[in-house]
Design a protein around this motif. Structure first.
Motif, PDB file in Angstrom:
ATOM      1  N   ARG A 362       1.164  -1.184   0.219  1.00  0.00           N
ATOM      2  CA  ARG A 362       0.123   0.027   0.268  1.00  0.00           C
ATOM      3  C   ARG A 362       1.241   0.716   0.179  1.00  0.00           C
ATOM      4  O   ARG A 362       1.764   2.059   0.959  1.00  0.00           O
ATOM      5  N   ASP A 363       0.750   2.743  -0.963  1.00  0.00           N
ATOM      6  CA  ASP A 363       1.149   3.376  -0.927  1.00  0.00           C
ATOM      7  C   ASP A 363       1.388   4.130   0.560  1.00  0.00           C
ATOM      8  O   ASP A 363      -0.217   4.355   0.767  1.00  0.00           O
ATOM      9  N   LEU A 364       2.124   4.547   0.869  1.00  0.00           N
ATOM     10  CA  LEU A 364       1.915   5.370   2.310  1.00  0.00           C
ATOM     11  C   LEU A 364       1.961   7.032   1.546  1.00  0.00           C
ATOM     12  O   LEU A 364       3.039   7.416   0.889  1.00  0.00           O
ATOM     13  N   PRO A 365       1.442   7.702   2.990  1.00  0.00           N
ATOM     14  CA  PRO A 365       1.237   9.537   2.674  1.00  0.00           C
ATOM     15  C   PRO A 365       3.291   9.389   3.196  1.00  0.00           C
ATOM     16  O   PRO A 365       3.794   9.155   3.474  1.00  0.00           O
ATOM     17  N   ARG A 366       3.372  11.010   2.864  1.00  0.00           N
ATOM     18  CA  ARG A 366       4.489  11.735   2.761  1.00  0.00           C
ATOM     19  C   ARG A 366       4.661  11.935   3.877  1.00  0.00           C
ATOM     20  O   ARG A 366       3.544  11.750   4.253  1.00  0.00           O
ATOM     21  N   GLY A 367       5.715  11.546   4.745  1.00  0.00           N
ATOM     22  CA  GLY A 367       6.654  11.346   5.609  1.00  0.00           C
ATOM     23  C   GLY A 367       6.286  10.128   6.492  1.00  0.00           C
ATOM     24  O   GLY A 367       7.161   9.833   7.289  1.00  0.00           O
ATOM     25  N   GLU A 368       5.526   9.231   5.844  1.00  0.00           N
ATOM     26  CA  GLU A 368       5.509   7.503   6.537  1.00  0.00           C
ATOM     27  C   GLU A 368       6.221   6.648   6.214  1.00  0.00           C
ATOM     28  O   GLU A 368       6.838   6.902   4.823  1.00  0.00           O
ATOM     29  N   HIS A 369       7.331   6.095   6.944  1.00  0.00           N
ATOM     30  CA  HIS A 369       8.839   5.343   6.345  1.00  0.00           C
ATOM     31  C   HIS A 369       7.788   3.961   5.917  1.00  0.00           C
ATOM     32  O   HIS A 369       6.647   3.296   6.703  1.00  0.00           O
ATOM     33  N   GLY A 370       8.871   3.466   4.726  1.00  0.00           N
ATOM     34  CA  GLY A 370       8.236   2.100   4.294  1.00  0.00           C
ATOM     35  C   GLY A 370       9.046   1.714   3.302  1.00  0.00           C
ATOM     36  O   GLY A 370       9.989   3.159   3.085  1.00  0.00           O
ATOM     37  N   GLU A 371       8.941   1.013   2.383  1.00  0.00           N
ATOM     38  CA  GLU A 371      10.416   0.243   1.917  1.00  0.00           C
ATOM     39  C   GLU A 371       9.955   1.436   0.700  1.00  0.00           C
ATOM     40  O   GLU A 371       9.185   1.456  -0.407  1.00  0.00           O
ATOM     41  N   ILE A 372      11.105   1.994  -0.135  1.00  0.00           N
ATOM     42  CA  ILE A 372      10.708   2.830  -1.627  1.00  0.00           C
ATOM     43  C   ILE A 372      11.004   1.561  -2.463  1.00  0.00           C
ATOM     44  O   ILE A 372      11.951   0.312  -2.569  1.00  0.00           O
ATOM     45  N   CYS A 373       9.957   1.961  -2.934  1.00  0.00           N
ATOM     46  CA  CYS A 373      10.068   1.097  -4.949  1.00  0.00           C
ATOM     47  C   CYS A 373      10.368   2.278  -6.047  1.00  0.00           C
ATOM     48  O   CYS A 373       9.961   3.292  -5.739  1.00  0.00           O
ATOM     49  N   ILE A 374      10.963   1.691  -7.196  1.00  0.00           N
ATOM     50  CA  ILE A 374      11.082   2.436  -7.777  1.00  0.00           C
ATOM     51  C   ILE A 374      10.918   1.719  -9.545  1.00  0.00           C
ATOM     52  O   ILE A 374      10.384   0.412 -10.088  1.00  0.00           O
ATOM     53  N   ARG A 375      10.323   3.159 -10.253  1.00  0.00           N
ATOM     54  CA  ARG A 375      10.002   2.259 -11.476  1.00  0.00           C
ATOM     55  C   ARG A 375      10.578   3.091 -12.518  1.00  0.00           C
ATOM     56  O   ARG A 375      10.421   4.883 -12.390  1.00  0.00           O
ATOM     57  N   SER A 376      11.818   2.352 -13.600  1.00  0.00           N
ATOM     58  CA  SER A 376      12.496   3.255 -14.531  1.00  0.00           C
ATOM     59  C   SER A 376      12.628   2.330 -15.502  1.00  0.00           C
ATOM     60  O   SER A 376      12.663   1.477 -15.170  1.00  0.00           O
ATOM     61  N   ALA A 377      13.476   3.596 -16.716  1.00  0.00           N
ATOM     62  CA  ALA A 377      13.907   2.466 -17.868  1.00  0.00           C
ATOM     63  C   ALA A 377      14.971   2.058 -17.494  1.00  0.00           C
ATOM     64  O   ALA A 377      15.836   0.887 -17.648  1.00  0.00           O
ATOM     65  N   SER A 378      16.373   2.024 -15.994  1.00  0.00           N
ATOM     66  CA  SER A 378      17.627   2.083 -15.654  1.00  0.00           C
ATOM     67  C   SER A 378      17.159   0.578 -14.843  1.00  0.00           C
ATOM     68  O   SER A 378      18.269   0.529 -14.345  1.00  0.00           O
ATOM     69  N   ILE A 379      16.077   0.215 -14.128  1.00  0.00           N
ATOM     70  CA  ILE A 379      15.874  -1.370 -13.692  1.00  0.00           C
ATOM     71  C   ILE A 379      16.128  -2.136 -14.666  1.00  0.00           C
ATOM     72  O   ILE A 379      16.151  -2.754 -15.455  1.00  0.00           O
ATOM     73  N   MET A 380      17.082  -3.110 -13.222  1.00  0.00           N
ATOM     74  CA  MET A 380      17.446  -4.450 -13.844  1.00  0.00           C
ATOM     75  C   MET A 380      16.473  -5.177 -14.639  1.00  0.00           C
ATOM     76  O   MET A 380      16.008  -5.552 -14.247  1.00  0.00           O
ATOM     77  N   GLN A 381      17.842  -5.777 -15.366  1.00  0.00           N
ATOM     78  CA  GLN A 381      16.759  -7.032 -15.767  1.00  0.00           C
ATOM     79  C   GLN A 381      16.133  -8.504 -15.008  1.00  0.00           C
ATOM     80  O   GLN A 381      15.281  -9.247 -15.283  1.00  0.00           O
ATOM     81  N   GLY A 382      16.859  -8.685 -14.460  1.00  0.00           N
ATOM     82  CA  GLY A 382      16.691  -9.055 -13.164  1.00  0.00           C
ATOM     83  C   GLY A 382      17.651  -9.682 -12.431  1.00  0.00           C
ATOM     84  O   GLY A 382      19.217  -9.546 -12.969  1.00  0.00           O
ATOM     85  N   TYR A 383      18.317 -10.736 -11.421  1.00  0.00           N
ATOM     86  CA  TYR A 383      19.284 -11.396 -11.775  1.00  0.00           C
ATOM     87  C   TYR A 383      19.862 -12.532 -12.093  1.00  0.00           C
ATOM     88  O   TYR A 383      18.487 -13.214 -12.814  1.00  0.00           O
ATOM     89  N   TRP A 384      20.765 -13.008 -12.207  1.00  0.00           N
ATOM     90  CA  TRP A 384      21.327 -14.026 -13.198  1.00  0.00           C
ATOM     91  C   TRP A 384      21.157 -15.401 -13.276  1.00  0.00           C
ATOM     92  O   TRP A 384      21.843 -15.386 -11.986  1.00  0.00           O
ATOM     93  N   LYS A 385      19.788 -15.938 -13.982  1.00  0.00           N
ATOM     94  CA  LYS A 385      19.326 -17.179 -13.820  1.00  0.00           C
ATOM     95  C   LYS A 385      19.302 -17.424 -12.267  1.00  0.00           C
ATOM     96  O   LYS A 385      18.856 -18.103 -11.170  1.00  0.00           O
ATOM     97  N   GLN A 386      18.057 -16.092 -11.531  1.00  0.00           N
ATOM     98  CA  GLN A 386      18.086 -16.546 -10.059  1.00  0.00           C
ATOM     99  C   GLN A 386      16.466 -16.195 -10.174  1.00  0.00           C
ATOM    100  O   GLN A 386      15.893 -15.105  -9.879  1.00  0.00           O
ATOM    101  N   PRO A 387      15.755 -16.608 -11.323  1.00  0.00           N
ATOM    102  CA  PRO A 387      13.695 -15.956 -12.231  1.00  0.00           C
ATOM    103  C   PRO A 387      12.999 -16.092 -10.296  1.00  0.00           C
ATOM    104  O   PRO A 387      12.627 -14.823 -10.266  1.00  0.00           O
ATOM    105  N   GLU A 388      12.900 -17.101  -9.383  1.00  0.00           N
ATOM    106  CA  GLU A 388      12.876 -16.548  -8.212  1.00  0.00           C
ATOM    107  C   GLU A 388      12.826 -15.949  -6.942  1.00  0.00           C
ATOM    108  O   GLU A 388      11.870 -14.783  -6.866  1.00  0.00           O
TER     109      GLU A 388
END
Length: 524
Positions: A362-388
Motif C-alpha cells: 500500500r502506498d504510504l502518505p508523505r512522511g511515513e516510513h516504508g520500503e522505497i519502490c522504483i520504476r524507471s528504464a534503468s531497472i535491471m533485467q533481473g538477477y542472473w539465472k535466479q528467477p525466484e
C-alpha cells in the motif's frame, strides 16, 4: 534511443568516436604513465580482434580479475564491442566466492591483471575456464597485450544488440553467493548519453560551465563499482581519467593538487578519512567542482565537516545497481548548518518514479516510513539465472529496493535504513543509520557502524563499532548515556567496541558482515 538493432550504437562505440576526435590528447593516467585517446582507442580495437581469434564472441561472458589499469578499461570495452557480457570481480572477495561467481556466470574467458596471477591460478583450479588471458606477461594464461599488438587498429563493428546483457554486476557481499545484476546494452547506453531524449543519470553530475576546461576524474575506488561508470562518462565527455590502485587519503589529496582534479567519487567512509587527514588543511583542492558521494548511508554531521573542508562542491547520488540512479542532492542543497537537509538523499531524478509502500504494497502518505519502490528504464533485467529471487524484488514493473525511507512535503527523499540492517529489539526496532548519525554527532567520534548480533536466546542486541578522533577522551559509558538521553534505552548499544578503522568492502562500504561475525565469535 533508436529501437532497431541496425541503428543502435553502444556506449563503447560512442566513447571510441569521442576519443577519435582528438587522438593526441591524454585520456588516462596511471602511475605516471599517460595514455592518449588515440592509443587507448587503438588498443580497444586490437584487443577485440585478438579476443575474437581466441573464440570469444557475442553472447559469451568475459570475467575480469584486475585492478585499476588503463588496460582493464580497454579490455572491458573490447569485450563489450564484440557483444560479450562482462563481469568484473571484486578483488577482495575470497577465492571460493570468486570461483562460485566465475562458474555461475558461465565464464568463457578470464582476463587477469598480472599482479593477481597467483589468485588466478587458485581461481582457475576451483573453476576451470576455457580461455585465460593476461594483461601483460604472467604465468597463468596467454598475454592478451602481445596478441593485440599483432592486430590491426582499424575500427571493429559492434556485435551487440540493445537487448543483449552488457554487464553482470554483483552485489558487494563479502560472504555467501553475491547476486548477479543484469543490465542490457540499451540501459548502459543511457547512462552516458548526451542527447535530450536519452540524457542519462550521469549528466546531472557531469555538466560544466561552457567556459571551463574538460573534466578530470580521479578514480581511487575499484573500477568494478560506480567509478567504472563514471570513468566511461568522463571519456565520453573528452575528459581525463586518473587511476589510483586504491584509496589512500594522502595520495588522493596529492593527486587532486598535482592533476588539478575536478571530479571525485567516494563512499562516505572514505570521504570522512579524506576530510580528517592532516594534509587536507594544506593541500590545494580548489580545482574540485564535484565531489560525489554515495553507495551507503552518510552521516549529516560528517558531511557538514566535509563541506567546511572542501567547499560547496559536494553532491550526493543515491542509486542501486538494481535500480540505476534514483535521486540527487545537489551542491546548492549542501548547507553545513542544515543537518536535516543533509540527512536526505535529495530529489528524484527525471524519468524515475518513486513510491513508498508498506509490507502489504500500500502506498504510504508523505512522511511515513516504508520500503522505497522504483520504476524507471534503468531497472535491471533481473538477477542472473535466479528467477525466484528476481520475482521477489521485481513486481508489476516496480523494483523493491530493500531500503526504508520517506518522502517529505518538499519532495526530498530520505533513506532511513536497509530492511536487512534494521535491528528488531524488545519494544520496537532500531534504525542503524539514525543511531550512527547520533554517535557521529559526538565531537570525539569520527565514524561508527551499528549492527545487530543475536544472543543465546536469539534476540538481537545493538552493537556499535566506533572510531574516535585523535586525543578524544570519551568512553563507552559516556556514549551510552548520550544515546539514552537522546533516543531512549531501546537505542542504547549493548556493546561498544572502539576500533582504529572500520573494515570496508571492496567498494568502500562499512563491512557490517565482518563486524557482525567478529562480534558473534567474541560473544560466543
Amino acid at each position: 534511443m533508436p529501437d532497431t538493432a541496425h541503428d543502435f550504437r553502444t556506449y563503447v562505440e560512442e566513447n571510441l568516436d569521442a576519443l577519435g576526435t582528438d587522438p593526441g590528447r591524454v585520456a588516462l593516467v596511471h602511475q605516471g604513465r599517460r595514455v592518449t585517446a588515440g592509443e587507448f582507442r587503438a588498443l580497444v580495437h586490437r584487443m577485440a580482434r585478438a579476443m575474437r581469434k581466441q573464440g570469444i564472441d557475442r553472447g559469451r561472458t568475459v570475467t575480469l580479475l584486475s585492478g585499476n589499469l588503463p588496460e582493464t578499461v580497454a579490455a572491458r570495452y573490447a569485450a563489450n564491442l564484440i557483444g560479450c557480457r562482462v563481469n568484473h570481480l571484486y578483488n577482495k572477495l575470497s577465492a571460493d566466492v570468486q570461483a562460485t561467481i566465475v562458474k555461475d556466470v558461465e565464464t568463457a574467458a578470464l582476463i587477469v591483471d598480472p599482479r593477481f596471477d597467483d589468485r588466478a591460478a587458485e581461481l582457475t583450479a576451483l573453476a576451470p575456464v576455457p580461455t585465460v588471458l593476461t594483461l601483460g606477461p604472467a604465468k597463468t594464461g596467454t598475454d592478451l597485450l602481445e596478441l593485440a599488438s599483432a592486430e590491426s587498429d582499424e575500427p571493429v563493428p559492434s556485435g551487440a544488440r540493445p537487448e543483449d546483457i552488457c554487464t553482470i554486476r554483483h552485489t558487494g557481499g563479502t560472504t555467501g553467493h553475491p547476486k548477479g545484476i543484469c543490465t542490457t546494452y540499451g540501459q548502459v547506453r543511457t547512462f552516458v548519453a548526451d542527447d535530450d531524449e536519452d540524457a542519462g543519470d550521469a549528466k546531472v553530475l557531469w555538466e560544466r560551465p561552457a567556459d571551463q576546461e574538460g573534466n578530470r576524474l580521479l578514480v581511487c575506488t575499484t573500477l568494478a563499482h560506480a567509478a567504472g561508470m563514471m570513468a566511461d562518462v568522463t571519456l565520453r565527455e573528452h575528459g581525463l581519467v586518473v587511476l589510483l590502485e586504491d584509496f589512500d587519503p594522502a595520495e588522493v589529496l596529492a593527486t587532486i593538487e598535482r592533476e588539478k582534479i575536478t571530479h571525485l567519487f567516494l563512499l562516505p567512509p572514505l570521504l570522512y578519512r579524506l576530510t580528517d587527514h592532516p594534509d587536507a588543511a594544506t593541500t590545494d583542492t580548489s580545482s574540485l567542482r564535484c565531489l560525489t558521494y554515495g553507495g551507503c548511508q552518510s552521516s549529516p554531521a560528517r558531511i557538514a565537516d566535509a563541506i567546511r573542508r572542501f567547499g560547496p562542491v559536494l553532491v550526493q547520488f543515491y542509486g542501486q545497481n538494481e535500480a540505476g540512479g534514483i535521486s540527487v542532492l545537489p551542491a546548492e542543497d549542501h548547507d553545513p548548518d542544515n543537518l536535516e537537509r543533509l540527512r536526505s538523499a535529495g530529489r528524484i531524478l527525471p524519468n524515475v518514479e518513486v513510491a513508498v509502500r508498506d509490507e502489504n504494497g500500500r502506498d504510504l502518505p508523505r512522511g511515513e516510513h516504508g520500503e522505497i519502490c522504483i520504476r524507471s528504464a534503468s531497472i535491471m533485467q533481473g538477477y542472473w539465472k535466479q528467477p525466484e529471487l528476481t520475482a521477489e524484488v521485481l513486481r508489476d514493473g516496480w523494483l523493491h529496493t530493500g531500503d526504508i525511507g520517506f518522502l517529505d512535503a518538499d519532495d526530498y527523499l530520505t533513506i532511513v535504513d536497509r530492511i536487512k540492517d534494521m535491528i528488531v529489539v524488545v519494544g520496537g526496532h532500531v534504525y542503524t543509520t539514525e543511531l550512527e548519525d547520533l554517535l557521529n554527532s559526538h565531537p570525539g567520534v569520527l565514524q561508527s557502524a551499528v549492527f545487530g548480533v543475536r544472543d543465546e536466546d536469539r534476540m538481537e542486541q545493538v552493537y556499535a563499532a566506533v572510531v574516535l578522533a585523535d586525543g578524544a577522551d570519551v568512553d563507552a559509558d559516556q556514549l551510552r548515556a548520550m544515546v539514552r538521553e537522546a533516543r531512549g534505552a531501546m537505542y542504547e548499544p549493548a556493546h561498544i567496541e572502539f576500533v582504529e578503522q572500520l573494515p570496508l568492502t571492496d567498494a568502500g562500504k562499512p563491512d557490517k558482515k565482518q563486524l557482525r561475525a567478529q562480534a558473534t565469535r567474541t560473544a560466543a
